[in-house]
Design a protein around this motif. Structure first.
Motif, PDB file in Angstrom:
ATOM      1  N   LYS A  92      21.330  40.724  64.521  1.00  0.00           N
ATOM      2  CA  LYS A  92      21.188  41.711  63.449  1.00  0.00           C
ATOM      3  C   LYS A  92      22.524  42.386  63.156  1.00  0.00           C
ATOM      4  O   LYS A  92      22.886  42.593  61.996  1.00  0.00           O
ATOM      5  CB  LYS A  92      20.135  42.751  63.828  1.00  0.00           C
ATOM      6  N   MET A  93      23.277  42.708  64.203  1.00  0.00           N
ATOM      7  CA  MET A  93      24.575  43.344  64.011  1.00  0.00           C
ATOM      8  C   MET A  93      25.532  42.414  63.264  1.00  0.00           C
ATOM      9  O   MET A  93      26.204  42.831  62.314  1.00  0.00           O
ATOM     10  CB  MET A  93      25.192  43.743  65.354  1.00  0.00           C
ATOM     11  N   VAL A  94      25.580  41.150  63.668  1.00  0.00           N
ATOM     12  CA  VAL A  94      26.472  40.192  63.008  1.00  0.00           C
ATOM     13  C   VAL A  94      26.052  40.006  61.551  1.00  0.00           C
ATOM     14  O   VAL A  94      26.897  39.978  60.648  1.00  0.00           O
ATOM     15  CB  VAL A  94      26.514  38.853  63.775  1.00  0.00           C
ATOM     16  N   SER A  95      24.759  39.918  61.303  1.00  0.00           N
ATOM     17  CA  SER A  95      24.277  39.789  59.920  1.00  0.00           C
ATOM     18  C   SER A  95      24.664  41.006  59.093  1.00  0.00           C
ATOM     19  O   SER A  95      25.055  40.876  57.931  1.00  0.00           O
ATOM     20  CB  SER A  95      22.759  39.609  59.895  1.00  0.00           C
ATOM     21  N   THR A  96      24.582  42.178  59.692  1.00  0.00           N
ATOM     22  CA  THR A  96      24.972  43.408  58.996  1.00  0.00           C
ATOM     23  C   THR A  96      26.462  43.395  58.674  1.00  0.00           C
ATOM     24  O   THR A  96      26.872  43.752  57.562  1.00  0.00           O
ATOM     25  CB  THR A  96      24.623  44.642  59.855  1.00  0.00           C
ATOM     26  N   ILE A  97      27.268  42.972  59.628  1.00  0.00           N
ATOM     27  CA  ILE A  97      28.717  42.899  59.404  1.00  0.00           C
ATOM     28  C   ILE A  97      29.027  41.930  58.268  1.00  0.00           C
ATOM     29  O   ILE A  97      29.796  42.247  57.352  1.00  0.00           O
ATOM     30  CB  ILE A  97      29.456  42.480  60.694  1.00  0.00           C
ATOM     31  N   VAL A  98      28.420  40.755  58.312  1.00  0.00           N
ATOM     32  CA  VAL A  98      28.666  39.745  57.271  1.00  0.00           C
ATOM     33  C   VAL A  98      28.240  40.281  55.910  1.00  0.00           C
ATOM     34  O   VAL A  98      28.957  40.142  54.918  1.00  0.00           O
ATOM     35  CB  VAL A  98      27.952  38.418  57.605  1.00  0.00           C
ATOM     36  N   ARG A  99      27.090  40.916  55.858  1.00  0.00           N
ATOM     37  CA  ARG A  99      26.598  41.472  54.590  1.00  0.00           C
ATOM     38  C   ARG A  99      27.561  42.538  54.071  1.00  0.00           C
ATOM     39  O   ARG A  99      27.864  42.584  52.883  1.00  0.00           O
ATOM     40  CB  ARG A  99      25.192  42.047  54.787  1.00  0.00           C
ATOM     41  N   GLU A 100      28.067  43.392  54.955  1.00  0.00           N
ATOM     42  CA  GLU A 100      29.040  44.409  54.541  1.00  0.00           C
ATOM     43  C   GLU A 100      30.291  43.759  53.964  1.00  0.00           C
ATOM     44  O   GLU A 100      30.823  44.211  52.947  1.00  0.00           O
ATOM     45  CB  GLU A 100      29.438  45.296  55.726  1.00  0.00           C
ATOM     46  N   LEU A 101      30.762  42.714  54.624  1.00  0.00           N
ATOM     47  CA  LEU A 101      31.966  42.031  54.150  1.00  0.00           C
ATOM     48  C   LEU A 101      31.717  41.359  52.800  1.00  0.00           C
ATOM     49  O   LEU A 101      32.564  41.404  51.911  1.00  0.00           O
ATOM     50  CB  LEU A 101      32.438  41.004  55.178  1.00  0.00           C
ATOM     51  N   GLU A 102      30.552  40.746  52.655  1.00  0.00           N
ATOM     52  CA  GLU A 102      30.233  40.042  51.408  1.00  0.00           C
ATOM     53  C   GLU A 102      30.042  41.000  50.236  1.00  0.00           C
ATOM     54  O   GLU A 102      30.381  40.666  49.105  1.00  0.00           O
ATOM     55  CB  GLU A 102      28.968  39.197  51.582  1.00  0.00           C
ATOM     56  N   THR A 103      29.510  42.163  50.509  1.00  0.00           N
ATOM     57  CA  THR A 103      29.244  43.114  49.425  1.00  0.00           C
ATOM     58  C   THR A 103      30.409  44.072  49.205  1.00  0.00           C
ATOM     59  O   THR A 103      30.324  44.953  48.355  1.00  0.00           O
ATOM     60  CB  THR A 103      27.961  43.928  49.701  1.00  0.00           C
ATOM     61  N   GLY A 104      31.479  43.883  49.950  1.00  0.00           N
ATOM     62  CA  GLY A 104      32.635  44.774  49.845  1.00  0.00           C
ATOM     63  C   GLY A 104      33.426  44.631  48.563  1.00  0.00           C
ATOM     64  O   GLY A 104      34.299  45.438  48.277  1.00  0.00           O
ATOM     65  N   GLY A 105      33.153  43.614  47.785  1.00  0.00           N
ATOM     66  CA  GLY A 105      33.827  43.468  46.504  1.00  0.00           C
ATOM     67  C   GLY A 105      35.035  42.552  46.516  1.00  0.00           C
ATOM     68  O   GLY A 105      35.499  42.133  45.470  1.00  0.00           O
ATOM     69  N   GLU A 106      35.554  42.244  47.676  1.00  0.00           N
ATOM     70  CA  GLU A 106      36.741  41.394  47.763  1.00  0.00           C
ATOM     71  C   GLU A 106      36.367  40.019  48.306  1.00  0.00           C
ATOM     72  O   GLU A 106      35.602  39.914  49.258  1.00  0.00           O
ATOM     73  CB  GLU A 106      37.787  42.022  48.692  1.00  0.00           C
ATOM     74  N   ALA A 107      36.928  38.983  47.711  1.00  0.00           N
ATOM     75  CA  ALA A 107      36.688  37.625  48.203  1.00  0.00           C
ATOM     76  C   ALA A 107      37.638  37.290  49.352  1.00  0.00           C
ATOM     77  O   ALA A 107      37.349  36.426  50.169  1.00  0.00           O
ATOM     78  CB  ALA A 107      36.851  36.610  47.082  1.00  0.00           C
ATOM     79  N   GLU A 108      38.778  37.991  49.397  1.00  0.00           N
ATOM     80  CA  GLU A 108      39.734  37.798  50.481  1.00  0.00           C
ATOM     81  C   GLU A 108      39.768  39.066  51.329  1.00  0.00           C
ATOM     82  O   GLU A 108      39.957  40.163  50.804  1.00  0.00           O
ATOM     83  CB  GLU A 108      41.127  37.491  49.937  1.00  0.00           C
ATOM     84  N   ILE A 109      39.585  38.873  52.624  1.00  0.00           N
ATOM     85  CA  ILE A 109      39.500  40.008  53.539  1.00  0.00           C
ATOM     86  C   ILE A 109      40.489  39.789  54.671  1.00  0.00           C
ATOM     87  O   ILE A 109      40.557  38.694  55.239  1.00  0.00           O
ATOM     88  CB  ILE A 109      38.077  40.138  54.116  1.00  0.00           C
ATOM     89  N   SER A 110      41.227  40.826  55.006  1.00  0.00           N
ATOM     90  CA  SER A 110      42.186  40.696  56.103  1.00  0.00           C
ATOM     91  C   SER A 110      41.451  40.666  57.437  1.00  0.00           C
ATOM     92  O   SER A 110      40.374  41.252  57.586  1.00  0.00           O
ATOM     93  CB  SER A 110      43.188  41.849  56.082  1.00  0.00           C
ATOM     94  N   SER A 111      42.054  39.999  58.384  1.00  0.00           N
ATOM     95  CA  SER A 111      41.450  39.938  59.717  1.00  0.00           C
ATOM     96  C   SER A 111      41.377  41.335  60.331  1.00  0.00           C
ATOM     97  O   SER A 111      40.495  41.612  61.143  1.00  0.00           O
ATOM     98  CB  SER A 111      42.227  38.981  60.618  1.00  0.00           C
ATOM     99  N   GLU A 112      42.275  42.228  59.919  1.00  0.00           N
ATOM    100  CA  GLU A 112      42.241  43.601  60.423  1.00  0.00           C
ATOM    101  C   GLU A 112      40.966  44.314  59.985  1.00  0.00           C
ATOM    102  O   GLU A 112      40.344  45.033  60.769  1.00  0.00           O
ATOM    103  CB  GLU A 112      43.465  44.401  59.949  1.00  0.00           C
ATOM    104  N   VAL A 113      40.574  44.119  58.735  1.00  0.00           N
ATOM    105  CA  VAL A 113      39.344  44.746  58.232  1.00  0.00           C
ATOM    106  C   VAL A 113      38.142  44.214  59.003  1.00  0.00           C
ATOM    107  O   VAL A 113      37.259  44.980  59.405  1.00  0.00           O
ATOM    108  CB  VAL A 113      39.184  44.499  56.711  1.00  0.00           C
TER     109      VAL A 113
END
Length: 160
Positions: free
Chosen positions: A86-107
């Motif tokens: 559930k935590m990993v799914s939440t993280i992925v969903r947050e990243l996907e809905t963040g508006g950016e297609a490219e995300i830094s490894s730091e984020v």
């Protein structure tokens, strides 16, 4: 779907059912060529994400890699696999809905640490030690100080 046993493309779905939280479809398949049975999982992907590594290299986001790194930090910890999923799914969903297609490894790293902090303190420290590249004991002490400071603030709020 290609059979993992014989590489045949001729497979059939024998059973489909959603997981408990209905975020993933579990499919039991059988290969027509060799009768090998295997399971696949299907989940919604809102967008293709690209990770920008620290060295500037761009690689496709890999949910399984994220899951493995979280599981390593949780090794020998008493955390239910469902909570981790559930935590990993939440993280992925947050990243996907963040508006950016490219995300830094730091984020990604900071997001994982944020979630691990609420899930398990030891896993948080383990992940932080690798992610932040701890070099000496003082680095661990600093993170532990952060955690104990938060705990003291939480207890003070409860006492009020």
């Amino acid at each position: 779907m290609r059979c993992p046993n014989c590489n045949s493309l001729d497979t059939q779905v024998k059973d489909s059912r959603p997981t408990e939280d209905s975020s993933v479809i579990r499919r039991r398949r059988v290969c027509v060529a060799c009768n090998f049975r295997f399971t696949t999982f299907e989940r919604v992907q809102l967008r293709e994400l690209t990770v920008i590594k620290r060295n500037g290299r761009r690689v496709p986001f890999d949910r399984d890699k994220l899951m493995r790194s979280v599981q390593i930090s949780l090794r020998k910890r008493q955390v239910e696999p469902e909570r981790v999923e559930k935590m990993v799914s939440t993280i992925v969903r947050e990243l996907e809905t963040g508006g950016e297609a490219e995300i830094s490894s730091e984020v990604i790293g900071e997001t994982v640490m944020e979630h691990l902090r609420t899930l398990d303190d030891v896993a948080y420290v383990r992940f932080a030690s690798v992610y932040r590249n701890f070099r000496e004991a003082k680095d661990f002490a600093d993170v532990l100080g952060e955690l104990s400071g938060e705990e003291e603030a939480r207890l003070a709020a409860i006492r009020k």
